[in-house]
Each structure stands twice: as C-alpha cells, then as structure tokens.
Design a protein around this motif. Structure first.
Motif, short mmCIF file in Angstrom:
data_model
loop_
_atom_site.label_atom_id
_atom_site.label_comp_id
_atom_site.label_asym_id
_atom_site.label_seq_id
_atom_site.Cartn_x
_atom_site.Cartn_y
_atom_site.Cartn_z
N ARG A 1 13.74 -36.45 -9.93
CA ARG A 1 14.48 -36.64 -10.97
C ARG A 1 14.63 -38.22 -11.19
N ALA A 2 14.45 -39.10 -10.37
CA ALA A 2 14.63 -40.27 -10.57
C ALA A 2 13.32 -41.08 -11.46
N ALA A 3 12.14 -40.20 -10.89
CA ALA A 3 10.85 -40.77 -11.69
C ALA A 3 11.21 -40.27 -12.95
N ALA A 4 11.41 -38.93 -13.34
CA ALA A 4 11.51 -38.40 -14.66
C ALA A 4 12.47 -39.24 -15.43
N GLU A 5 13.55 -39.80 -15.10
CA GLU A 5 14.52 -40.70 -15.59
C GLU A 5 13.99 -42.14 -15.87
N GLY A 6 12.64 -42.47 -15.33
CA GLY A 6 12.26 -43.77 -15.55
C GLY A 6 12.67 -44.68 -14.46
N LEU B 1 13.92 -33.66 -4.76
CA LEU B 1 14.31 -33.32 -5.92
C LEU B 1 14.81 -34.73 -6.59
N GLY B 2 15.53 -35.41 -5.72
CA GLY B 2 16.27 -36.59 -5.99
C GLY B 2 15.03 -37.69 -6.61
N GLY B 3 13.74 -37.76 -5.59
CA GLY B 3 12.82 -38.55 -5.97
C GLY B 3 12.16 -38.21 -7.45
N GLU C 1 15.99 -27.57 3.82
CA GLU C 1 16.69 -27.70 2.63
C GLU C 1 16.86 -29.39 2.35
N PRO C 2 17.25 -29.91 3.46
CA PRO C 2 17.62 -31.40 3.09
C PRO C 2 16.22 -32.23 2.58
N LEU C 3 15.10 -31.69 3.01
CA LEU C 3 14.14 -32.76 2.44
C LEU C 3 13.62 -32.05 1.13
#
Length: 62
Positions: A29-34, A25-27, A18-20
C-alpha cells in the motif's frame, strides 16, 4: 485490483503467518501510494553521488 483482504487471505493460504501477510500488505500500500517515491537531498550528500532509481539500476543489468 485485488481487495486487501483477498491478498492477505491468499498469502495465509500458502502458509505465510497472518502478521507477516499484513506487514507485506502495508508495504504494498505504501508503495502504491507513492510513499517511497521521494528522495531527500541528504541521500545524495551521504552517498557522495546522485541517487539512482530502481528502474535505472535494473536497466543497467538487463
């Protein structure tokens, strides 16, 4: 778009810890938000050339 909880659950279901799964998911989201879209001018100075985009590198190899 797949909800964030569903993305995490799908990765956990195939055996990812789960932590991975949440880190990935964080990566995403960051990419999707530019977040990774900008390039600091210092990068070109450090490289000694203009930075290339991933798209440019991939198209050269295709």
């Amino acid at each position: 778009m797949v909800p964030a909880d569903a993305r995490v659950a799908a990765r956990i279901a195939v055996g990812l810890p789960e932590p991975l799964a949440r880190l990935m998911l964080g990566g995403y989201r960051a990419a999707a938000e530019g977040f990774f879209a900008g390039v600091d001018p210092l990068l070109g100075k450090l490289l000694g050339r203009e930075p290339r985009t991933v798209r440019d590198v991939l198209s050269e190899r295709a």
